[in-house]
Design a protein around this motif. Structure first.
Motif, PDB file in Angstrom:
ATOM      1  N   VAL A   4       4.561 -17.257 -20.513  1.00 59.54           N
ATOM      2  CA  VAL A   4       3.442 -16.230 -20.127  1.00 59.54           C
ATOM      3  C   VAL A   4       2.191 -17.148 -20.743  1.00 59.54           C
ATOM      4  O   VAL A   4       1.968 -17.526 -21.509  1.00 59.54           O
ATOM      5  N   ASN A  17       8.774 -24.079 -15.092  1.00 56.80           N
ATOM      6  CA  ASN A  17       9.691 -23.493 -13.745  1.00 56.80           C
ATOM      7  C   ASN A  17       9.317 -22.031 -13.503  1.00 56.80           C
ATOM      8  O   ASN A  17       9.559 -21.416 -12.580  1.00 56.80           O
ATOM      9  N   ILE A  25      -6.681 -15.643 -22.019  1.00 53.96           N
ATOM     10  CA  ILE A  25      -6.390 -16.948 -22.885  1.00 53.96           C
ATOM     11  C   ILE A  25      -6.152 -16.366 -24.488  1.00 53.96           C
ATOM     12  O   ILE A  25      -5.591 -16.688 -24.966  1.00 53.96           O
ATOM     13  N   GLU A  57      17.399 -17.273 -10.399  1.00 54.10           N
ATOM     14  CA  GLU A  57      17.488 -18.694  -9.984  1.00 54.10           C
ATOM     15  C   GLU A  57      16.132 -19.055  -9.567  1.00 54.10           C
ATOM     16  O   GLU A  57      15.609 -18.737  -8.683  1.00 54.10           O
TER      17      GLU A  57
ATOM     18  N   PHE B 210       3.345 -35.977 -14.541  1.00 57.03           N
ATOM     19  CA  PHE B 210       4.521 -35.280 -15.268  1.00 57.03           C
ATOM     20  C   PHE B 210       5.609 -35.202 -14.219  1.00 57.03           C
ATOM     21  O   PHE B 210       5.650 -34.944 -13.170  1.00 57.03           O
ATOM     22  N   ILE B 213      10.879 -31.097 -14.249  1.00 57.87           N
ATOM     23  CA  ILE B 213      11.745 -30.791 -15.096  1.00 57.87           C
ATOM     24  C   ILE B 213      12.715 -29.926 -14.285  1.00 57.87           C
ATOM     25  O   ILE B 213      12.260 -28.869 -13.743  1.00 57.87           O
ATOM     26  N   PRO B 214      14.168 -30.137 -14.253  1.00 55.78           N
ATOM     27  CA  PRO B 214      15.058 -29.394 -13.577  1.00 55.78           C
ATOM     28  C   PRO B 214      14.928 -28.131 -14.041  1.00 55.78           C
ATOM     29  O   PRO B 214      14.988 -27.810 -15.465  1.00 55.78           O
ATOM     30  N   ALA B 215      15.046 -26.896 -13.260  1.00 55.94           N
ATOM     31  CA  ALA B 215      14.871 -25.652 -13.932  1.00 55.94           C
ATOM     32  C   ALA B 215      16.446 -25.107 -14.493  1.00 55.94           C
ATOM     33  O   ALA B 215      17.299 -25.224 -13.940  1.00 55.94           O
ATOM     34  N   PRO B 216      16.362 -24.700 -15.608  1.00 58.67           N
ATOM     35  CA  PRO B 216      17.590 -24.211 -16.080  1.00 58.67           C
ATOM     36  C   PRO B 216      18.167 -23.064 -15.399  1.00 58.67           C
ATOM     37  O   PRO B 216      17.265 -22.381 -14.886  1.00 58.67           O
ATOM     38  N   PRO B 217      19.592 -22.695 -15.350  1.00 60.41           N
ATOM     39  CA  PRO B 217      19.972 -21.843 -14.520  1.00 60.41           C
ATOM     40  C   PRO B 217      19.485 -20.324 -15.123  1.00 60.41           C
ATOM     41  O   PRO B 217      19.307 -20.169 -16.158  1.00 60.41           O
ATOM     42  N   ASP B 232       2.658 -21.405 -28.520  1.00 56.00           N
ATOM     43  CA  ASP B 232       1.887 -22.440 -28.931  1.00 56.00           C
ATOM     44  C   ASP B 232       0.317 -21.998 -29.193  1.00 56.00           C
ATOM     45  O   ASP B 232      -0.465 -22.703 -29.282  1.00 56.00           O
ATOM     46  N   LEU B 343       8.049 -18.151 -23.768  1.00 58.16           N
ATOM     47  CA  LEU B 343       6.929 -18.985 -24.363  1.00 58.16           C
ATOM     48  C   LEU B 343       5.814 -18.319 -23.945  1.00 58.16           C
ATOM     49  O   LEU B 343       5.278 -18.059 -22.635  1.00 58.16           O
ATOM     50  N   THR B 344       4.892 -18.209 -25.000  1.00 62.52           N
ATOM     51  CA  THR B 344       3.530 -17.531 -24.867  1.00 62.52           C
ATOM     52  C   THR B 344       2.795 -18.665 -25.297  1.00 62.52           C
ATOM     53  O   THR B 344       2.590 -19.319 -26.359  1.00 62.52           O
ATOM     54  N   SER B 345       1.680 -18.748 -24.250  1.00 60.23           N
ATOM     55  CA  SER B 345       0.686 -19.868 -24.334  1.00 60.23           C
ATOM     56  C   SER B 345      -0.725 -19.371 -24.335  1.00 60.23           C
ATOM     57  O   SER B 345      -0.976 -18.596 -23.105  1.00 60.23           O
ATOM     58  N   THR B 346      -1.494 -19.602 -24.988  1.00 64.35           N
ATOM     59  CA  THR B 346      -2.799 -19.259 -25.089  1.00 64.35           C
ATOM     60  C   THR B 346      -3.926 -20.390 -24.291  1.00 64.35           C
ATOM     61  O   THR B 346      -3.273 -21.423 -23.590  1.00 64.35           O
TER      62      THR B 346
END
Lengths: 58, 346
Positions: A4, A17, A25, A57, B210, B213-217, B232, B343-346
């Motif tokens: 996110v 992905n 922000i 998926e 970059f 990155i393979p996407a996880p299932p 982060d 995952l949260t990103s600023t």
């Protein structure tokens, strides 16, 4: 993993992905302009989108 | 100049894939591309030793091959170590990079190699080594060796090698100060004018590449899954127990949320100089959404909220550092049985 962030182009650039549009922000899952209840609704909706992405998926 | 040259079984003339298991063999003269290397180096340069090793053997016994090569180079009194060029041969490139790095570190003599940019050896060793961009076409051997020789000679003379584009090597990520005549504003305006007119221009800020990155299932049944929150954004408990720095962090932290249903600002601090922290300090759920995720856990939409949230400061971190932290966090969560991460990103 679902990420996110308000800065989705960066997340996509590095190869994330499952990217969910965050609000800002300074608060990916909040909004100081809203009252408490509305803000929590917003947060719930973003978290639900993240969960939906995790279930999908790609 | 006395040179030791490393080749794989193919370029060393021992054979193709069927000879890939062969261990290091030493020849007291130039072999194959080494003869061309002598020519382009000129000045009476001699390949005093050629070390030939099968690609599989080198990949499977890298430590011992490194030791052999370093000893052979030392014993020969060589003033230069050359490996390859390897073009896009992956095992060859990885071995050549490792051997160059080892000789450089142990013996302090100039080293140079060549690879195509897709060679996996590039990502591993581009920061440490001069790797000439060989492309993938072996027919370019003379041109590639000429560039490798030019870099070798300059390095041996103790002078600086110039820019990657001018010298034909793959950028190492080194920044150097330079005096320029035009101000940044003028250069920027010139670039915009060139861009809008479809003219060529050269950016001063190259983007890092970059790898995909393979996407996880997908985690199809979240009602039986453990979900963790990672951020982060630099949120840590009050008192900052791990001394999380507010910039360029080399550490990450794991903090207990097993018994809380929402995060209170007074219990937390933010160490991140890259955004205005006040809104998160007012309500940390805006960054680490414990409140709604715990509600969804109670409602059965999520099996379990992992009892810790993991946090680091994602600001001005070198890529290698971020990759390490990412790997450590992933391993930590995996071994804790976490199925999915927000995952949260600023």
């Amino acid at each position: 993993m679902a990420q996110v962030t308000a800065v989705t182009p960066v997340a996509k650039m590095v190869g994330s992905n499952r990217v969910i549009q965050g609000k800002g922000i300074v608060y990916p899952l909040g909004d100081a302009e809203l009252d408490a209840e509305e803000e929590k609704d917003l947060r719930r909706s973003i978290v639900r989108q993240a969960l939906e992405a995790l279930k999908t998926e790609v | 100049m006395k040179v030791v040259h490393y080749l794989n079984q193919f370029f060393g003339g021992l054979g193709a894939e069927e000879q890939a298991g062969i261990g290091p063999e030493i020849r007291g003269e130039a072999v194959g591309p080494g003869r061309l290397l002598e020519q382009v180096l000129g000045d009476g340069s001699t390949v005093v030793k050629t070390i030939i090793c099968g690609d599989n053997y080198a990949a499977e016994n890298l430590e011992s091959v490194m030791e052999t090569v370093v000893n052979e180079v030392r014993d020969s009194g060589a003033e230069l170590f050359v490996a390859g060029p390897c073009f896009v041969a992956g095992r060859y490139g990885v071995a050549a990079g490792a051997l160059c790095a080892a000789v450089q570190a142990e013996l302090g003599i100039p080293v140079v190699t060549g690879m195509g940019v897709e060679n996996p050896g590039v990502d591993l060793y581009r920061q440490e080594l001069y790797i000439v961009d060989s492309g993938e076409n072996v027919a370019e051997m003379r041109d590639v060796l000429t560039k490798m020789a030019a870099i070798a000679k300059v390095t041996a003379s103790g002078e600086d090698v110039g820019r990657p584009a001018e010298w034909g090597y793959i950028p190492r990520g080194i920044m150097k100060d330079e005096i320029v005549e035009e101000s940044a504003a003028v250069r920027l305006a010139n670039m915009i004018v060139a861009k809008t007119q479809g003219q060529p221009y050269e950016t001063e800020l190259t983007q890092t590449g970059f790898e995909p990155i393979p996407a996880p299932p997908a985690v199809t049944d979240l009602s039986n899954a453990t979900v963790a929150i990672v951020t982060d954004g630099g949120l840590v408990p009050a008192g900052n127990p791990d001394n999380m720095p507010a910039i360029a962090s080399t550490i990450w932290g794991s903090y207990d949320i097993a018994t809380v249903d929402n995060l209170e600002g007074e219990d937390y601090e933010v160490y991140h100089r890259g955004y205005d922290n006040r809104h998160v300090l007012n309500d940390p759920d805006r960054l680490v959404p414990v409140d709604v995720l715990k509600e969804l856990e109670k409602a059965g939409e999520v099996g379990k909220v992992y009892e810790q949230f993991l946090s680091m400061t994602g600001l001005a971190n070198p890529l290698a550092n971020s990759r390490r932290i990412g790997q450590e966090i992933a391993e930590n969560l995996k071994s804790a049985g976490v199925d999915a991460v927000i995952l949260t990103s600023t």
